[in-house]
Scaffold this motif. Sequence first.
Motif, PDB file in Angstrom:
ATOM      1  N   LEU A   1     112.672  64.454  92.868  1.00 32.68           N
ATOM      2  CA  LEU A   1     112.085  63.356  93.631  1.00 32.68           C
ATOM      3  C   LEU A   1     110.747  63.723  94.280  1.00 32.68           C
ATOM      4  CD1 LEU A   1     115.220  61.850  95.422  1.00 32.68           C
ATOM      5  CD2 LEU A   1     114.084  61.015  93.375  1.00 32.68           C
TER       6      LEU A   1
ATOM      7  N   ARG B   1     107.531  63.935  93.497  1.00 32.67           N
ATOM      8  CA  ARG B   1     106.402  63.025  93.371  1.00 32.67           C
ATOM      9  C   ARG B   1     106.700  61.672  94.046  1.00 32.67           C
ATOM     10  NH1 ARG B   1     104.047  60.742  88.784  1.00 32.67           N
ATOM     11  NH2 ARG B   1     106.167  60.467  88.056  1.00 32.67           N
ATOM     12  N   LEU B   2     107.939  61.196  93.850  1.00 30.44           N
ATOM     13  CA  LEU B   2     108.305  59.901  94.432  1.00 30.44           C
ATOM     14  C   LEU B   2     108.331  59.963  95.960  1.00 30.44           C
ATOM     15  CD1 LEU B   2     111.049  58.706  91.932  1.00 30.44           C
ATOM     16  CD2 LEU B   2     108.835  57.640  92.372  1.00 30.44           C
TER      17      LEU B   2
ATOM     18  N   LEU C   1     117.431  56.198  91.471  1.00 25.31           N
ATOM     19  CA  LEU C   1     116.496  56.312  90.340  1.00 25.31           C
ATOM     20  C   LEU C   1     117.225  56.092  89.014  1.00 25.31           C
ATOM     21  CD1 LEU C   1     113.585  56.775  89.510  1.00 25.31           C
ATOM     22  CD2 LEU C   1     114.090  59.226  89.320  1.00 25.31           C
ATOM     23  N   ARG C   2     118.437  56.637  88.886  1.00 26.21           N
ATOM     24  CA  ARG C   2     119.217  56.429  87.654  1.00 26.21           C
ATOM     25  C   ARG C   2     119.547  54.948  87.468  1.00 26.21           C
ATOM     26  NH1 ARG C   2     121.907  61.527  89.427  1.00 26.21           N
ATOM     27  NH2 ARG C   2     121.154  63.126  87.995  1.00 26.21           N
TER      28      ARG C   2
ATOM     29  N   LEU D   1     122.179  60.673  81.118  1.00 21.29           N
ATOM     30  CA  LEU D   1     121.448  60.218  82.304  1.00 21.29           C
ATOM     31  C   LEU D   1     122.039  60.829  83.580  1.00 21.29           C
ATOM     32  CD1 LEU D   1     119.300  58.487  83.642  1.00 21.29           C
ATOM     33  CD2 LEU D   1     120.791  56.508  83.418  1.00 21.29           C
TER      34      LEU D   1
ATOM     35  N   PHE E   1     126.707  57.493  79.596  1.00 24.53           N
ATOM     36  CA  PHE E   1     125.670  57.848  80.571  1.00 24.53           C
ATOM     37  C   PHE E   1     125.590  59.342  80.834  1.00 24.53           C
ATOM     38  CE2 PHE E   1     126.449  53.412  81.940  1.00 24.53           C
ATOM     39  CZ  PHE E   1     125.174  52.944  81.688  1.00 24.53           C
TER      40      PHE E   1
ATOM     41  N   ALA F   1     125.369  49.701  85.129  1.00 24.43           N
ATOM     42  CA  ALA F   1     124.533  50.512  86.028  1.00 24.43           C
ATOM     43  C   ALA F   1     125.179  50.616  87.413  1.00 24.43           C
ATOM     44  CB  ALA F   1     123.133  49.921  86.144  1.00 24.43           C
TER      45      ALA F   1
ATOM     46  N   GLU G   1     110.195  54.114  88.187  1.00 25.78           N
ATOM     47  CA  GLU G   1     109.644  54.755  89.389  1.00 25.78           C
ATOM     48  C   GLU G   1     109.045  53.733  90.352  1.00 25.78           C
ATOM     49  OE1 GLU G   1     107.347  58.256  88.556  1.00 25.78           O
ATOM     50  OE2 GLU G   1     109.108  59.235  87.702  1.00 25.78           O
TER      51      GLU G   1
ATOM     52  N   TRP H   1     116.448  53.078  86.483  1.00 32.11           N
ATOM     53  CA  TRP H   1     116.127  53.420  85.095  1.00 32.11           C
ATOM     54  C   TRP H   1     116.972  52.592  84.138  1.00 32.11           C
ATOM     55  CZ3 TRP H   1     118.127  55.103  80.575  1.00 32.11           C
ATOM     56  CH2 TRP H   1     117.247  55.693  79.655  1.00 32.11           C
ATOM     57  N   ALA H   2     118.270  52.484  84.452  1.00 34.89           N
ATOM     58  CA  ALA H   2     119.173  51.774  83.545  1.00 34.89           C
ATOM     59  C   ALA H   2     118.914  50.266  83.541  1.00 34.89           C
ATOM     60  CB  ALA H   2     120.630  52.066  83.920  1.00 34.89           C
TER      61      ALA H   2
ATOM     62  N   VAL I   1     117.132  65.218  88.436  1.00 33.62           N
ATOM     63  CA  VAL I   1     116.173  64.296  89.056  1.00 33.62           C
ATOM     64  C   VAL I   1     115.336  65.066  90.065  1.00 33.62           C
ATOM     65  CG1 VAL I   1     115.920  62.282  90.559  1.00 33.62           C
ATOM     66  CG2 VAL I   1     117.599  62.248  88.716  1.00 33.62           C
TER      67      VAL I   1
ATOM     68  N   ARG J   1     104.812  59.712  97.273  1.00 35.06           N
ATOM     69  CA  ARG J   1     104.375  58.316  97.184  1.00 35.06           C
ATOM     70  C   ARG J   1     105.008  57.481  98.302  1.00 35.06           C
ATOM     71  NH1 ARG J   1     105.369  54.662  91.773  1.00 35.06           N
ATOM     72  NH2 ARG J   1     105.007  52.638  92.744  1.00 35.06           N
TER      73      ARG J   1
ATOM     74  N   TRP K   1     111.986  52.247  92.128  1.00 32.35           N
ATOM     75  CA  TRP K   1     112.512  53.199  93.134  1.00 32.35           C
ATOM     76  C   TRP K   1     111.650  53.164  94.390  1.00 32.35           C
ATOM     77  CZ3 TRP K   1     111.213  57.274  96.220  1.00 32.35           C
ATOM     78  CH2 TRP K   1     112.247  58.095  96.692  1.00 32.35           C
TER      79      TRP K   1
END
Lengths: 162, 204
Positions: B22, B24-25, A18-19, B15, B12, A114, A31, A22-23, B20, B28, A34
Amino acid sequence: MGREPFEVVVERYGPMVLRVCWAVVGPTLAEDAWSETFLAALRAYPQLAPDSNVEAWLVTIARNKAIDQLRAQSRRPAPTERLPESIRWEEPDAGLDLWDALRRLPRKQRETVAYHYLAGLPYPEVARLLGGNPASARRAGADGIASLRNMLAPSAREKGPR
Amino acid sequence: MTGQDFPEPGPFATLSGAEVDLGRLRLRLVAEAERESLLDVVYRTVDAPVGRLLLAATRRGLVRVAYEVEGHDTVLATLAERISPRILKAGGRLDTVAGQLDDYFSRARSGFEVDLDLRLASRFRLTVLEHLREIPYGSTASYAAVAALAGSPRAVRAVGTACATNPLPIVVPCHRVVRSDGGIGRYVGGDDAKRALLRLEGAI
């Protein structure tokens, strides 16, 4: 030994992917990238050779899905920027500032930082992914990080054009 | 690898340090995988009076019930090897059996009505499992009696093995098989679990 349950892969690498997404694609599309990545990975997982480097395999898929997202975005009107809810920033502005800086990097630099700094892939792996040689990947990574530091330095944020 | 190759967060940090979630993901992913028939095995756990149970199902039905003493990670690794590594944690398919287990442990239900996938048992062991379901709630049968039911009266030890390797304990009631001499016999979930189930059913 066979492959681990896919659940273990999601648990172990989900946050990293996900990171990285995002980058590369930014807050709005991260999302979707992902989800596409893990769905494609789940589909191909039984065929993955048991001794494969799962992390590099996932980053390769994530890169393809991220590029698909960027291409699709260029064909449709830009949606309003929103932060993905799955990443909890300590200060929401920090995320927007970082993306504001990342989007100004040439794409090769953005992808390189990234894959190297967020996914932890060594430069030879990054070069294999992006084409070119490890030395040029290393250069792109160093240039990218230097630009990010500049853009994110407090003085630059006060004086620089936004 | 040189020192320069070792990634450090630098710009970073925000970030890399962001949490994080996850949740909801994952939902899905499960929904999309289910829609594309990519989920070969789903699993969840339930807390029962006999400890935490792992429940796993294929598209055909419930394929595995595992006690904590069996090691849930080991059980999942075995499912990945024997059925498919396309395994995700997800409720959905398992909500019905989880509800029925709740009812069973609160004495509101004496049997299970869910589709079973018995692919983890084969040949004689499968025959034994099929006959185990004929032993009624609240009663017991000896290993010898089950061997006779299964059509091989001399295969008493093999019945013991079939019970010990039952992939679906509780739902397929191997706990109702006891020794002819009155001993309770061994159990995949441990002797205490076997005794607890037989007491729950009023069999001892």
